[in-house]
Design a protein around this motif. Structure first.
Motif, PDB file in Angstrom:
ATOM      1  N   MET A   1       0.698  -1.327   0.111  1.00 44.43           N
ATOM      2  CA  MET A   1      -0.065  -0.030  -0.096  1.00 44.43           C
ATOM      3  C   MET A   1       0.942   1.267  -0.039  1.00 44.43           C
ATOM      4  SD  MET A   1      -3.101   0.821   2.471  1.00 44.43           S
ATOM      5  CE  MET A   1      -3.143   2.212   3.382  1.00 44.43           C
ATOM      6  N   GLU A   2       0.717   2.068  -0.858  1.00 53.18           N
ATOM      7  CA  GLU A   2       1.232   3.458  -0.774  1.00 53.18           C
ATOM      8  C   GLU A   2       1.070   4.360   0.211  1.00 53.18           C
ATOM      9  OE1 GLU A   2       1.687   7.178  -4.058  1.00 53.18           O
ATOM     10  OE2 GLU A   2       0.539   5.442  -4.680  1.00 53.18           O
ATOM     11  N   ASP A   3       2.109   4.925   0.732  1.00 52.90           N
ATOM     12  CA  ASP A   3       2.080   5.712   1.769  1.00 52.90           C
ATOM     13  C   ASP A   3       1.909   7.038   1.291  1.00 52.90           C
ATOM     14  OD1 ASP A   3       2.562   6.898   4.404  1.00 52.90           O
ATOM     15  OD2 ASP A   3       4.471   6.754   4.263  1.00 52.90           O
ATOM     16  N   ARG A   4       0.825   7.886   1.602  1.00 55.72           N
ATOM     17  CA  ARG A   4       0.617   9.152   1.209  1.00 55.72           C
ATOM     18  C   ARG A   4       0.461  10.122   2.342  1.00 55.72           C
ATOM     19  NH1 ARG A   4      -4.656   7.352  -1.327  1.00 55.72           N
ATOM     20  NH2 ARG A   4      -3.887   5.370  -2.376  1.00 55.72           N
ATOM     21  N   ARG A   5       1.132   9.688   3.554  1.00 57.41           N
ATOM     22  CA  ARG A   5       1.106  10.696   4.602  1.00 57.41           C
ATOM     23  C   ARG A   5       1.888  11.891   4.192  1.00 57.41           C
ATOM     24  NH1 ARG A   5      -0.248   8.851   9.604  1.00 57.41           N
ATOM     25  NH2 ARG A   5       1.179  10.255  10.743  1.00 57.41           N
ATOM     26  N   LYS A   6       1.574  13.087   4.588  1.00 55.67           N
ATOM     27  CA  LYS A   6       2.432  14.085   4.544  1.00 55.67           C
ATOM     28  C   LYS A   6       3.070  14.446   5.791  1.00 55.67           C
ATOM     29  CE  LYS A   6       1.017  15.896   0.665  1.00 55.67           C
ATOM     30  NZ  LYS A   6       1.763  15.348  -0.464  1.00 55.67           N
ATOM     31  N   ALA A   7       4.118  15.302   6.069  1.00 59.93           N
ATOM     32  CA  ALA A   7       4.719  15.437   7.152  1.00 59.93           C
ATOM     33  C   ALA A   7       3.973  16.265   8.634  1.00 59.93           C
ATOM     34  CB  ALA A   7       5.901  16.388   6.918  1.00 59.93           C
ATOM     35  N   ARG A   8       4.098  16.042   9.542  1.00 62.98           N
ATOM     36  CA  ARG A   8       3.223  16.558  10.518  1.00 62.98           C
ATOM     37  C   ARG A   8       3.923  17.079  11.928  1.00 62.98           C
ATOM     38  NH1 ARG A   8      -2.122  12.874  11.174  1.00 62.98           N
ATOM     39  NH2 ARG A   8      -2.821  13.085   9.007  1.00 62.98           N
ATOM     40  N   VAL A   9       3.842  18.067  12.157  1.00 67.45           N
ATOM     41  CA  VAL A   9       4.493  18.709  13.342  1.00 67.45           C
ATOM     42  C   VAL A   9       3.823  18.461  14.633  1.00 67.45           C
ATOM     43  CG1 VAL A   9       5.593  20.674  14.231  1.00 67.45           C
ATOM     44  CG2 VAL A   9       5.467  20.230  11.967  1.00 67.45           C
ATOM     45  N   GLY A  10       2.467  18.735  14.892  1.00 71.87           N
ATOM     46  CA  GLY A  10       2.054  18.597  15.913  1.00 71.87           C
ATOM     47  C   GLY A  10       1.752  17.218  16.423  1.00 71.87           C
ATOM     48  N   THR A  11       1.681  16.166  15.682  1.00 75.37           N
ATOM     49  CA  THR A  11       1.200  14.907  16.315  1.00 75.37           C
ATOM     50  C   THR A  11       2.391  14.464  17.211  1.00 75.37           C
ATOM     51  OG1 THR A  11       2.108  14.106  14.220  1.00 75.37           O
ATOM     52  CG2 THR A  11      -0.401  14.270  14.312  1.00 75.37           C
ATOM     53  N   VAL A  12       3.537  14.390  16.641  1.00 79.51           N
ATOM     54  CA  VAL A  12       4.810  13.967  17.492  1.00 79.51           C
ATOM     55  C   VAL A  12       4.901  14.748  18.625  1.00 79.51           C
ATOM     56  CG1 VAL A  12       7.362  13.631  17.611  1.00 79.51           C
ATOM     57  CG2 VAL A  12       6.188  13.051  15.206  1.00 79.51           C
ATOM     58  N   SER A  13       4.842  15.816  18.745  1.00 76.09           N
ATOM     59  CA  SER A  13       5.190  16.738  19.880  1.00 76.09           C
ATOM     60  C   SER A  13       4.133  16.679  20.730  1.00 76.09           C
ATOM     61  CB  SER A  13       5.197  18.361  19.206  1.00 76.09           C
ATOM     62  OG  SER A  13       5.550  19.040  20.542  1.00 76.09           O
ATOM     63  N   GLY A  14       2.833  16.833  20.382  1.00 74.34           N
ATOM     64  CA  GLY A  14       1.759  16.582  21.221  1.00 74.34           C
ATOM     65  C   GLY A  14       1.526  15.161  21.869  1.00 74.34           C
ATOM     66  N   LEU A  15       1.944  14.199  21.189  1.00 73.76           N
ATOM     67  CA  LEU A  15       1.933  12.910  21.878  1.00 73.76           C
ATOM     68  C   LEU A  15       3.045  12.850  22.870  1.00 73.76           C
ATOM     69  CD1 LEU A  15       1.197  10.424  19.214  1.00 73.76           C
ATOM     70  CD2 LEU A  15      -0.223  10.626  21.111  1.00 73.76           C
ATOM     71  N   ALA A  16       4.119  13.292  22.640  1.00 73.35           N
ATOM     72  CA  ALA A  16       5.093  13.603  23.688  1.00 73.35           C
ATOM     73  C   ALA A  16       4.855  14.262  24.910  1.00 73.35           C
ATOM     74  CB  ALA A  16       6.317  14.179  23.125  1.00 73.35           C
ATOM     75  N   LEU A  17       4.202  15.513  24.453  1.00 75.16           N
ATOM     76  CA  LEU A  17       3.699  16.250  25.859  1.00 75.16           C
ATOM     77  C   LEU A  17       2.582  15.467  26.712  1.00 75.16           C
ATOM     78  CD1 LEU A  17       3.741  19.955  24.558  1.00 75.16           C
ATOM     79  CD2 LEU A  17       5.195  18.736  26.278  1.00 75.16           C
ATOM     80  N   LEU A  18       1.710  14.876  26.029  1.00 80.45           N
ATOM     81  CA  LEU A  18       0.492  14.170  26.492  1.00 80.45           C
ATOM     82  C   LEU A  18       1.223  12.900  27.431  1.00 80.45           C
ATOM     83  CD1 LEU A  18      -2.232  14.237  24.014  1.00 80.45           C
ATOM     84  CD2 LEU A  18      -2.087  15.343  26.213  1.00 80.45           C
ATOM     85  N   THR A  19       1.971  12.349  27.080  1.00 81.79           N
ATOM     86  CA  THR A  19       2.854  11.148  27.676  1.00 81.79           C
ATOM     87  C   THR A  19       3.380  11.646  28.843  1.00 81.79           C
ATOM     88  OG1 THR A  19       3.210  10.005  25.569  1.00 81.79           O
ATOM     89  CG2 THR A  19       4.452   9.398  27.193  1.00 81.79           C
ATOM     90  N   GLY A  20       4.220  12.700  28.695  1.00 80.14           N
ATOM     91  CA  GLY A  20       4.827  13.207  29.805  1.00 80.14           C
ATOM     92  C   GLY A  20       3.881  13.644  31.105  1.00 80.14           C
ATOM     93  N   ALA A  21       2.891  14.602  30.538  1.00 82.72           N
ATOM     94  CA  ALA A  21       2.017  15.109  31.322  1.00 82.72           C
ATOM     95  C   ALA A  21       1.019  14.210  32.080  1.00 82.72           C
ATOM     96  CB  ALA A  21       1.084  16.088  30.582  1.00 82.72           C
ATOM     97  N   THR A  22       0.848  12.970  31.218  1.00 75.35           N
ATOM     98  CA  THR A  22      -0.048  12.061  31.881  1.00 75.35           C
ATOM     99  C   THR A  22       0.731  11.222  33.168  1.00 75.35           C
ATOM    100  OG1 THR A  22      -1.316  11.581  29.885  1.00 75.35           O
ATOM    101  CG2 THR A  22      -1.543   9.756  31.518  1.00 75.35           C
ATOM    102  N   ALA A  23       2.105  10.911  32.569  1.00 77.43           N
ATOM    103  CA  ALA A  23       2.893  10.472  33.838  1.00 77.43           C
ATOM    104  C   ALA A  23       2.997  11.268  35.063  1.00 77.43           C
ATOM    105  CB  ALA A  23       4.231  10.090  33.070  1.00 77.43           C
ATOM    106  N   PHE A  24       3.263  12.548  34.811  1.00 78.30           N
ATOM    107  CA  PHE A  24       3.307  13.621  35.959  1.00 78.30           C
ATOM    108  C   PHE A  24       2.079  13.265  36.694  1.00 78.30           C
ATOM    109  CE2 PHE A  24       7.010  15.825  34.134  1.00 78.30           C
ATOM    110  CZ  PHE A  24       7.898  15.863  34.930  1.00 78.30           C
ATOM    111  N   VAL A  25       0.802  13.392  36.147  1.00 81.24           N
ATOM    112  CA  VAL A  25      -0.344  13.369  36.900  1.00 81.24           C
ATOM    113  C   VAL A  25      -0.444  12.034  37.657  1.00 81.24           C
ATOM    114  CG1 VAL A  25      -2.690  13.161  36.726  1.00 81.24           C
ATOM    115  CG2 VAL A  25      -1.602  14.869  35.570  1.00 81.24           C
ATOM    116  N   SER A  26      -0.022  10.905  37.161  1.00 87.18           N
ATOM    117  CA  SER A  26       0.085   9.733  37.821  1.00 87.18           C
ATOM    118  C   SER A  26       0.873   9.748  38.842  1.00 87.18           C
ATOM    119  CB  SER A  26       0.140   8.422  37.109  1.00 87.18           C
ATOM    120  OG  SER A  26       1.611   8.471  36.581  1.00 87.18           O
ATOM    121  N   ILE A  27       2.115  10.419  38.976  1.00 89.37           N
ATOM    122  CA  ILE A  27       2.886  10.661  40.067  1.00 89.37           C
ATOM    123  C   ILE A  27       2.922  11.696  41.071  1.00 89.37           C
ATOM    124  CG2 ILE A  27       5.419  10.918  40.749  1.00 89.37           C
ATOM    125  CD1 ILE A  27       4.909   8.120  39.482  1.00 89.37           C
ATOM    126  N   ALA A  28       2.387  12.649  40.504  1.00 89.73           N
ATOM    127  CA  ALA A  28       2.505  14.166  41.469  1.00 89.73           C
ATOM    128  C   ALA A  28       1.023  14.580  41.435  1.00 89.73           C
ATOM    129  CB  ALA A  28       3.528  15.047  41.082  1.00 89.73           C
TER     130      ALA A  28
END
Length: 150
Positions: A1-28
């Motif tokens: 299957m051909e990959d037609r995805r375009k480059a995105r900036v917000g998804t990688v950064s957003g997932l990184a922040l959400l991962t960290g924020a969720t971990a912080f909420v679970s701890i602190a």
């Protein structure tokens, strides 16, 4: 299957922040029950998995075969989150569990940034090989024998 995805900036950064924020909420995040802490920790782990999958998709996309500005922005944002986590781990006014988590996040963000850069460079330098179209007959189909049986 051909990959037609375009480059995105917000998804990688957003997932990184959400991962960290969720971990912080679970701890602190205050006084949670054990169930809530485990559930938030599990959610953070699943979001970390989603981050790795999105980094792979962004790095291995073949729709753009050059290193684009979006790749630079993704790498720089991941590096900024890693530096922010290092700063949080060195802050003297935070509790010990928060500093340990910030150290783990710094290592994770740094590894994610390095992984993204290496995978994207590999995808950019790899020769483009088009995916062959699927055949009408499956490869495991039995071959018809034309010899008569007696």
């Amino acid at each position: 299957m051909e990959d037609r995805r375009k480059a995105r900036v917000g998804t990688v950064s957003g997932l990184a922040l959400l991962t960290g924020a969720t971990a912080f909420v679970s701890i602190a995040g205050g006084h949670h029950s054990l169930f809530a802490t485990l559930l938030l920790g599990l959610l953070a782990a699943m979001m970390a998995h989603a981050l790795v999958v999105e980094v792979q998709r962004q790095a291995r996309r073949r729709s753009q075969v050059l290193w684009y500005w979006t790749d630079t922005v993704n790498a720089v944002l991941l590096a900024i989150w890693a530096l922010t986590a290092v700063a949080a781990s060195c802050a003297p006014f935070t509790s010990l569990p928060v500093r340990i988590l910030a150290s783990l996040l710094a290592v994770g963000y740094t590894a994610t940034c390095i992984y993204f850069v290496l995978e994207r460079r590999r995808a950019v330098t790899a020769p483009f090989l088009p995916v062959p179209a699927p055949s009408a007959e499956p490869e495991d189909a039995p071959v018809a024998d034309s010899t008569p049986t007696v």
